[in-house]
Design a protein around this motif. Structure first.
Motif, PDB file in Angstrom:
ATOM      1  N   GLU A  67      13.172  16.842 -27.163  1.00 61.29           N
ATOM      2  CA  GLU A  67      13.001  15.980 -25.992  1.00 61.29           C
ATOM      3  C   GLU A  67      13.600  14.597 -26.209  1.00 61.29           C
ATOM      4  O   GLU A  67      14.214  14.024 -25.308  1.00 61.29           O
ATOM      5  CB  GLU A  67      11.508  15.862 -25.646  1.00 61.29           C
ATOM      6  N   ALA A  68      13.414  14.058 -27.410  1.00 58.92           N
ATOM      7  CA  ALA A  68      13.901  12.706 -27.695  1.00 58.92           C
ATOM      8  C   ALA A  68      15.389  12.682 -28.030  1.00 58.92           C
ATOM      9  O   ALA A  68      16.031  11.634 -27.934  1.00 58.92           O
ATOM     10  CB  ALA A  68      13.101  12.103 -28.849  1.00 58.92           C
ATOM     11  N   ARG A  69      15.928  13.826 -28.445  1.00 60.47           N
ATOM     12  CA  ARG A  69      17.322  13.917 -28.878  1.00 60.47           C
ATOM     13  C   ARG A  69      17.640  12.989 -30.037  1.00 60.47           C
ATOM     14  O   ARG A  69      18.775  12.593 -30.247  1.00 60.47           O
ATOM     15  CB  ARG A  69      18.269  13.619 -27.702  1.00 60.47           C
ATOM     16  N   SER A  70      16.599  12.614 -30.764  1.00 61.17           N
ATOM     17  CA  SER A  70      16.773  11.820 -31.978  1.00 61.17           C
ATOM     18  C   SER A  70      15.519  11.931 -32.819  1.00 61.17           C
ATOM     19  O   SER A  70      14.416  12.104 -32.281  1.00 61.17           O
ATOM     20  CB  SER A  70      17.068  10.352 -31.655  1.00 61.17           C
ATOM     21  N   PHE A  71      15.698  11.818 -34.145  1.00 64.70           N
ATOM     22  CA  PHE A  71      14.546  11.880 -35.037  1.00 64.70           C
ATOM     23  C   PHE A  71      13.725  10.596 -34.930  1.00 64.70           C
ATOM     24  O   PHE A  71      12.498  10.635 -34.996  1.00 64.70           O
ATOM     25  CB  PHE A  71      15.017  12.113 -36.480  1.00 64.70           C
ATOM     26  N   HIS A 117      24.154   9.136 -35.453  1.00 65.22           N
ATOM     27  CA  HIS A 117      24.003   8.692 -34.061  1.00 65.22           C
ATOM     28  C   HIS A 117      23.466   9.772 -33.120  1.00 65.22           C
ATOM     29  O   HIS A 117      22.764   9.467 -32.159  1.00 65.22           O
ATOM     30  CB  HIS A 117      25.347   8.200 -33.515  1.00 65.22           C
ATOM     31  N   ASN A 118      23.782  11.035 -33.395  1.00 65.89           N
ATOM     32  CA  ASN A 118      23.472  12.081 -32.423  1.00 65.89           C
ATOM     33  C   ASN A 118      22.740  13.261 -33.051  1.00 65.89           C
ATOM     34  O   ASN A 118      22.890  13.538 -34.248  1.00 65.89           O
ATOM     35  CB  ASN A 118      24.762  12.592 -31.769  1.00 65.89           C
ATOM     36  N   VAL A 119      21.944  13.936 -32.213  1.00 64.63           N
ATOM     37  CA  VAL A 119      21.278  15.181 -32.583  1.00 64.63           C
ATOM     38  C   VAL A 119      21.606  16.209 -31.506  1.00 64.63           C
ATOM     39  O   VAL A 119      21.365  15.971 -30.322  1.00 64.63           O
ATOM     40  CB  VAL A 119      19.748  15.002 -32.702  1.00 64.63           C
ATOM     41  N   VAL A 120      22.170  17.339 -31.913  1.00 60.00           N
ATOM     42  CA  VAL A 120      22.556  18.380 -30.969  1.00 60.00           C
ATOM     43  C   VAL A 120      21.923  19.697 -31.402  1.00 60.00           C
ATOM     44  O   VAL A 120      21.944  20.054 -32.585  1.00 60.00           O
ATOM     45  CB  VAL A 120      24.094  18.541 -30.920  1.00 60.00           C
ATOM     46  N   LEU A 121      21.335  20.413 -30.463  1.00 63.93           N
ATOM     47  CA  LEU A 121      20.745  21.715 -30.753  1.00 63.93           C
ATOM     48  C   LEU A 121      21.833  22.758 -30.999  1.00 63.93           C
ATOM     49  O   LEU A 121      22.834  22.808 -30.280  1.00 63.93           O
ATOM     50  CB  LEU A 121      19.872  22.174 -29.589  1.00 63.93           C
ATOM     51  N   PHE A 130      19.420  22.008 -35.751  1.00 61.01           N
ATOM     52  CA  PHE A 130      20.069  20.807 -35.222  1.00 61.01           C
ATOM     53  C   PHE A 130      21.350  20.509 -35.992  1.00 61.01           C
ATOM     54  O   PHE A 130      21.416  20.683 -37.219  1.00 61.01           O
ATOM     55  CB  PHE A 130      19.146  19.588 -35.348  1.00 61.01           C
ATOM     56  N   LEU A 131      22.357  20.048 -35.275  1.00 57.91           N
ATOM     57  CA  LEU A 131      23.518  19.421 -35.876  1.00 57.91           C
ATOM     58  C   LEU A 131      23.349  17.932 -35.652  1.00 57.91           C
ATOM     59  O   LEU A 131      23.161  17.483 -34.514  1.00 57.91           O
ATOM     60  CB  LEU A 131      24.806  19.919 -35.214  1.00 57.91           C
ATOM     61  N   ARG A 132      23.418  17.152 -36.711  1.00 60.92           N
ATOM     62  CA  ARG A 132      23.112  15.729 -36.555  1.00 60.92           C
ATOM     63  C   ARG A 132      23.978  14.871 -37.466  1.00 60.92           C
ATOM     64  O   ARG A 132      24.391  15.289 -38.535  1.00 60.92           O
ATOM     65  CB  ARG A 132      21.629  15.470 -36.838  1.00 60.92           C
ATOM     66  N   ASN A 133      24.204  13.655 -36.968  1.00 58.12           N
ATOM     67  CA  ASN A 133      24.803  12.610 -37.786  1.00 58.12           C
ATOM     68  C   ASN A 133      23.983  11.355 -37.602  1.00 58.12           C
ATOM     69  O   ASN A 133      22.842  11.415 -37.100  1.00 58.12           O
ATOM     70  CB  ASN A 133      26.280  12.395 -37.417  1.00 58.12           C
TER      71      ASN A 133
END
Length: 301
Positions: free
Chosen positions: A22-26, A61-65, A56-59
């Motif tokens: 929901e937040a699209r971020s940790f 700045h971004n979090v992608v399912l 999740f794929l994350r860096n």
């Protein structure tokens, strides 16, 4: 894998997973859950290890399912919703609810103070569904059909016994938009005595009627009264045509009718023309935890 497997995710891990979705971020998920970020990351990592997939794929700045993450999200959201419903149903079945009657004088759904109360106590209370006046609710209390009543007219109140003054609802003036005072931010009743006022009979709410009379007697000219019509909408339409005005509790001044404006009164009239709302409870009410909690809630607000 069966339901007792230690390889199954925990409810906490699934909740954390949905929060990240929901937040699209940790960071946002940690704030939502009111925890620090490291334990959130640990739980998500453990979840991925149990499922043997990357969610999740994350860096930085971004979090992608991932595809697997999207599939899990739809199933977990449904699972947690069902779990909430089951928990609420079981809890409700084991809780003896407090029954509360609310006077039809006010629209409690439009008063934030009461809306918050009914939200906080939604699982432990039941609203008495009858559309009763304050006088009728007091009778229901005596018959022990309800535990509490929120009433606006309580002449026999004993300040030391089974009652609390908990709220004062201001009255709002309803004017035709064609009236010169409709352009004012606040209106003095002295400036609108050219319009008749739709008004109730004294026996319907004696205490409030007398309270209003004391204010009306201070005006330079008497207010002409018109008998109330069958419903508010009919009166609002008459006001729109310039055939009268109304005084409504603020919470009841919600209908949008073309040709009608709602105005606050000048300060002293606004203060003196307010509806006192009392919490009343049965004299023989058993002080169960929920009943004590309701009384405590209003005593401490």
């Amino acid at each position: 894998m069966d339901i007792y497997s230690k390889r199954l995710p925990t409810v906490k891990q699934l909740q954390y997973f949905i929060a990240v979705c929901e937040a699209r971020s940790f960071r946002g998920a940690a704030e939502k859950l009111n925890i620090s970020q490291p334990p959130l990351s640990i739980q998500i990592k453990d979840l991925e290890e149990k499922l043997e997939v990357t969610l999740f794929l994350r860096n930085s700045h971004n979090v992608v399912l991932t595809k697997e993450g999207e599939e899990l999200k739809s199933r977990v959201a449904s699972l947690l919703t069902d779990l909430c419903s089951i928990t609420k149903a079981i809890k409700s079945n084991n809780v003896e609810k407090a029954i509360i009657g609310t006077t039809k004088t006010l629209s409690f759904d439009f008063i934030p103070y009461f809306k918050l109360f009914f939200s906080d106590f939604s699982d432990e209370t039941e609203i008495y569904k009858h559309n009763y006046t304050s006088k009728e609710l007091l009778t229901e209390l005596q018959k022990e059909n309800i535990d509490f009543a929120l009433v606006s007219d309580y002449q026999t109140r004993d300040a030391n016994e089974n009652s609390l003054l908990i709220y004062q609802e201001p009255m709002i003036l309803v004017l035709p938009i064609s009236h010169p005072c409709s352009q004012h931010e606040r209106v003095d009743l002295n400036d609108v005595t050219d319009l008749p006022l739709f008004w109730f009979k004294q026996y319907m709410n004696p205490a409030f009627y007398d309270q209003c009379e004391r204010v009306f007697k201070t005006l330079n000219y008497p207010i002409i009264r018109r008998a109330e019509l069958a419903d508010n909408l009919s009166m609002l339409l008459e006001v729109a045509l310039g055939k009268g005005m109304m005084l409504l509790p603020q919470s009841m001044a919600q209908a949008k009718v073309e040709g009608v404006v709602y105005k606050k009164l000048i300060e002293n009239q606004y203060t003196n023309l307010s509806v006192d709302i009392y919490l009343i409870w049965r004299k023989n009410l058993k002080m169960r935890p929920i009943n004590e909690a309701i009384i405590h809630y209003f005593k401490n607000e």
